[in-house]
Design a protein around this motif. Structure first.
Motif, short mmCIF file in Angstrom:
data_model
loop_
_atom_site.label_atom_id
_atom_site.label_comp_id
_atom_site.label_asym_id
_atom_site.label_seq_id
_atom_site.Cartn_x
_atom_site.Cartn_y
_atom_site.Cartn_z
N TRP A 35 -5.34 -5.19 2.65
CA TRP A 35 -3.93 -4.71 1.90
C TRP A 35 -3.08 -3.91 2.91
CZ3 TRP A 35 -0.09 -5.57 -0.85
CH2 TRP A 35 0.58 -4.75 -1.41
N ASP A 61 -5.75 -9.83 -0.20
CA ASP A 61 -5.02 -9.16 -1.13
C ASP A 61 -3.70 -9.95 -1.48
OD1 ASP A 61 -3.90 -6.55 -2.47
OD2 ASP A 61 -5.94 -6.14 -2.12
N ASP A 62 -2.83 -9.04 -2.16
CA ASP A 62 -1.73 -9.59 -2.78
C ASP A 62 -0.64 -10.26 -1.41
OD1 ASP A 62 0.68 -9.86 -4.17
OD2 ASP A 62 0.84 -7.69 -4.66
N TRP A 69 -7.36 -11.45 -4.12
CA TRP A 69 -6.86 -10.84 -5.02
C TRP A 69 -6.14 -11.58 -6.12
CZ3 TRP A 69 -1.82 -10.42 -6.38
CH2 TRP A 69 -1.28 -9.15 -7.09
N ARG A 90 6.89 -1.39 -11.76
CA ARG A 90 6.61 -2.13 -10.52
C ARG A 90 7.29 -3.57 -10.32
NH1 ARG A 90 1.44 -4.18 -6.82
NH2 ARG A 90 2.22 -3.40 -5.13
N LYS A 150 -10.76 -9.65 -6.92
CA LYS A 150 -10.16 -8.22 -7.26
C LYS A 150 -9.02 -8.49 -8.14
CE LYS A 150 -7.64 -4.52 -4.98
NZ LYS A 150 -7.04 -4.11 -3.70
N ASP A 195 -6.19 -7.44 -10.63
CA ASP A 195 -5.29 -6.01 -10.57
C ASP A 195 -4.55 -6.17 -11.79
OD1 ASP A 195 -4.01 -4.03 -9.70
OD2 ASP A 195 -3.44 -4.89 -7.58
N ASN A 227 -0.97 -3.81 -12.59
CA ASN A 227 -0.28 -2.76 -12.25
C ASN A 227 0.70 -2.32 -13.41
OD1 ASN A 227 -0.56 -2.07 -9.52
ND2 ASN A 227 -0.67 -4.16 -9.44
N CYS A 240 -9.37 -3.70 -10.93
CA CYS A 240 -8.29 -2.72 -10.36
C CYS A 240 -6.95 -2.52 -11.11
CB CYS A 240 -8.15 -3.43 -8.87
SG CYS A 240 -6.78 -2.77 -8.03
N GLY A 300 -4.20 -0.69 -9.69
CA GLY A 300 -3.26 0.37 -9.07
C GLY A 300 -4.12 1.77 -9.12
N GLY A 301 -5.42 1.66 -9.11
CA GLY A 301 -6.07 2.77 -9.35
C GLY A 301 -6.80 2.90 -10.78
N TRP A 358 -11.77 0.21 -9.40
CA TRP A 358 -10.97 0.84 -8.05
C TRP A 358 -10.55 2.10 -8.65
CZ3 TRP A 358 -10.64 1.02 -3.61
CH2 TRP A 358 -9.39 1.55 -2.74
N ASP A 400 -5.71 4.48 -5.83
CA ASP A 400 -4.87 3.79 -4.85
C ASP A 400 -5.07 5.08 -3.78
OD1 ASP A 400 -4.39 1.32 -5.32
OD2 ASP A 400 -2.27 1.63 -5.69
#
Ligand code: DGJ
Length: 736
Positions: A335, A365-366, A413, A445, A479, A481, A483, A527, A529-530, A546, A549
């Protein structure tokens, strides 16, 4: 004496106890004590047939079980007007004057509820786990609540939830439906709670509770913990320290909106009412249907926060976290090395670097998907889960092969719950998106959330994962995610919008259950974003989370420290990145305190930095078993001095590792005094050596000396942390 034996001895009055194999059914005609006892603690309820079920004790277990009933008589508090102030599950609309656990509107429009004890049942799940259920009924309405208490003897953990059903002539609306309702007695109550935001997770605050209600809650829908997680601690009488004091840990096992009300009542007792947040969510329950609340989890210790957290960590590894006693893969993530800018050649190089570094897996990742609206930044493509042909003409399959050829694994991801308005998915299925039909969209986002209340959307999300693994059986890791929060909460699918938040979570858990049924062993990172999402409702499906970030190691010392009270090290994904000003050694040492990963450009590392990382990974592989499965002791709190120190020791108390960091850069800051170790065997002898030394440096410590556990725990050891030794990692081993 085990739990069941003690239970049978405490039925008072004219109770009949029927022993059916391992199940005890109690039909009680007079006062009955129902103790929920674990190794060290007791939570005791009292009931009389057709009367209220009350909490009469919460704390350290007493030797004589018959003495619990004497406790209440010793309190000369102000008048109790209702008989419900210490209710085990407070109904509303009848006699109650305080915050209820449950509020309903009956089929006939009446808002009153009264819940009386009917019976209880104790089942032994195994040698360590017991399940108590208690039936409460309204004497007027055909309405029933069953309270469940699952207790874990050795770990002193209780999970509590409720099942609500009715047989009324029409629908009943549940206005409030808590999981648990606790009642504590102490001279004062100290709340340790957390708040945060992106890159600032788990900021602690401790304060004395004053009278009235303090609420910890979330209304964010997804990544519900972004501003505030449901985890908290309550110290009784005075703030507990790491090794002293009475402290309760609480957490809701739920990934959606939650609400924890802490009511210090007029009698000076603390009522804790925790569950799904009823915000915008009155729930219509049909006759015969059951509404089950998520479990509220708690543990109690009279030996401070450290003891409570070790019990919770060990419970989590054994009973909740996906593969909690298993292994994890160290990894290289791309990432921060590439962001969205990569192609097959670049990735082939990174896969080679993964091998060179010495970690187990490369994690892409993304940015690997979407064609009409390519995923080249975070504004487009989310929802279109086909490989991007320009970046990956040969698909994920060729990357998996490339990784296998290099002797490493390959992970991927995804962010399957989310959608960019600029996507083919949005064009095709605008009705799958959470938004208000008459209002402007509002983005987090640049994205919106898919409507998981809709079974078709659940199939779609499940299908993303299913297809990836079916097409690429060697895919080793996901992973996951998440967000965006939910704005404009509205489902085009649901008839009753009040069910929206709850059905979203049911939909998410359905998908995760289906994934786990088909792919039980694949490791998955939670995950968001944290740490916007970590909780034990989700962690039953995920092997790790996760935390943030924010990977600046100085920040991470603090963030990981706070998470460690509630979650075991094996579940904390810590990556070495370029955040922060600290040297690679400091960054790697901090990341080693959990599940180690890297997110750096390996081929740009100076020679010695690379050498250091390779050596540190070898050290980690030798010690990861202790970090992941051992007991963790927090030795020096970064908020209280110049040095942070955290130790891990194996079950045999024979070997372990201690991480020490300078957290204050002022002139002369150092570890002036020895740091006392914990959890050792006082009679054993130990040798301490320094590991993770940067190439060309040597340790200032004398490794010839051998210390007794007694000495190390009572006098301590000085890791010699100072401004030229800001991070010191020590390995200790028993000397026989
Ligand atoms: C947020 C995550 O926390 C990051 O690690 C990364 O995966 C990005 N999302 C990708 O968009």
């Amino acid at each position: 004496m085990n739990f069941n034996q003690r239970t049978t001895t405490v039925i008072l009055g004219f109770s009949i106890v029927l022993l059916l194999k391992d199940i005890i059914v109690t039909k009680s005609f007079a006062q009955t004590l129902i103790p929920i006892e674990t190794q060290n603690n007791a939570f005791v309820l009292e009931a009389e047939k057709d009367k209220d079920l009350s909490s009469i004790y919460f704390g350290k277990k007493l030797v004589d079980i018959n003495e619990y009933k004497l406790v209440s008589g010793l309190y000369k508090q102000t008048e109790e007007y209702t008989g419900l102030a210490n209710a085990a599950y407070t109904p509303s609309g009848s006699r109650n004057l305080l915050e209820p656990a449950i509020t309903v509107t009956h089929a006939d429009g009446n808002n009153s509820l009264d819940l009386r004890y009917v019976s209880h049942k104790q089942a032994k799940v195994n040698d360590n786990v017991s399940l108590l259920s208690i039936v409460l009924k309204d004497p007027v309405y055909d309405f029933e609540v069953k309270l469940y208490y699952k207790s874990y003897f050795k770990e002193d953990v209780v999970e509590q939830w409720s099942e609500i059903k009715h047989g009324e002539k029409g629908d009943v609306v549940l206005q409030k439906y808590a999981s648990a309702n606790l009642h504590l007695k102490a001279k004062s109550y100290w709340l340790n709670q957390y708040h945060g935001d992106w890159a600032k997770e788990m900021q602690p605050e401790e304060a004395r509770l004053t009278h009235g209600i303090k609420t910890i809650d979330s209304k964010l829908g997804t990544r519900a913990n972004l501003f505030q997680p449901s985890v908290f601690m309550i110290s009784l009488d005075k703030p507990a320290t790491e090794d002293e004091g009475n402290v309760l840990y609480g957490a809701l096992e739920y990934s959606g909106n939650f609400k924890v009300d802490l009511e210090l009542d007029y009698q000076d007792n603390l009522r804790i009412i925790a569950g799904i947040n009823n915000y915008a969510s009155p729930y219509t329950l049909k006759p015969g249907d059951t509404f089950t609340t998520p479990p509220f989890l708690y543990t109690f210790s009279n030996q401070g926060k450290g003891n409570a957290s070790r019990k919770l960590q060990s419970w989590a590894r054994k009973y909740k976290l996906q593969d909690g006693n298993g292994n994890r893969l160290t990894l290289l993530n791309n990432w921060e090395a590439t962001y969205f800018d990569f192609n097959e050649n670049k990735l082939a190089e990174l896969i080679g670097d993964t091998k060179k570094l010495g970690v187990d897996m490369f994690l892409l990742d993304d940015g690997w998907f979407a064609n009409k609206y390519s995923r080249n930044d975070d504004r487009a493509g989310l929802g279109d889960w086909q490989e991007n042909k320009a970046k990956l003409p040969n698909g994920i399959g060729s990357l998996v092969k490339e990784a296998t050829a290099n002797g490493v694994k390959f992970g991927l991801w995804i962010e399957p719950e989310m959608i960019n308005p600029k996507s083919e998915l949005y064009e095709k299925h605008p009705d799958w998106v959470i938004k208000q039909p008459k209002r402007n969209e509002h983005y987090f986002r640049n994205q919106l959330v898919l409507d998981l209340a809709n079974p078709q959307v659940q199939d779609f999300v499940y299908g993303i994962v299913d297809r990836l693994f079916t097409k690429n059986p060697e895919l080793a890791y996901l992973k996951w995610d998440c967000n965006a929060v939910i704005y404009n909460a509205h489902s085009a699918f649901l008839k009753n919008q009040s069910h929206f938040y709850i059905e979203y979570m049911n939909g998410l858990y359905n998908v995760l259950k289906r994934i786990r049924a088909k792919f039980p062993n694949v490791p998955m990172m939670l995950c968001s974003g944290g740490g916007g999402r970590v909780d034990y409702g989700a962690l039953q499906f995920f092997t790790e989370f996760w935390p943030s970030d924010n990977t600046d190691p100085m920040e991470r010392i603090f963030i990981q420290w706070e998470y460690s009270y509630f979650y075991p090290a094996i579940s904390s994904s810590n990556h070495v990145t370029d955040w922060g000003k600290q040297p690679i050694k400091f960054r790697t040492d901090v990341a080693m305190m959990g599940k180690l990963g890297f997110d750096i450009v390996v081929n740009k590392l100076p020679e010695n930095d690379l050498k250091f990382c390779q050596e540190a990974i070898k050290n980690y592989n030798g010690l990861k078993d202790v970090i992941w499965h051992g007991d963790q002791y927090r030795l020096a709190n970064p908020r209280e001095g110049n040095v942070a120190s955290v130790m891990y020791v194996d079950e045999a108390k024979a070997r372990g590792i201690i991480f020490n960091y300078l957290v204050n850069n002022r002139y002369g800051s150092n570890s002036a005094s020895p740091i006392k170790l914990k959890g050792l065997d006082p009679r054993k002898k130990y040798r301490i050596t320094e590991i993770n030394l940067f190439p060309g440096t040597s340790s200032t410590l004398d490794v010839k000396k051998v210390f007794s556990g007694d000495f190390l725990m009572n006098v301590g050891f000085n890791p010699d942390v100072n401004t030229s030794r800001t991070s010191v990692v020590l390995e200790f081993k028993e000397v026989k």
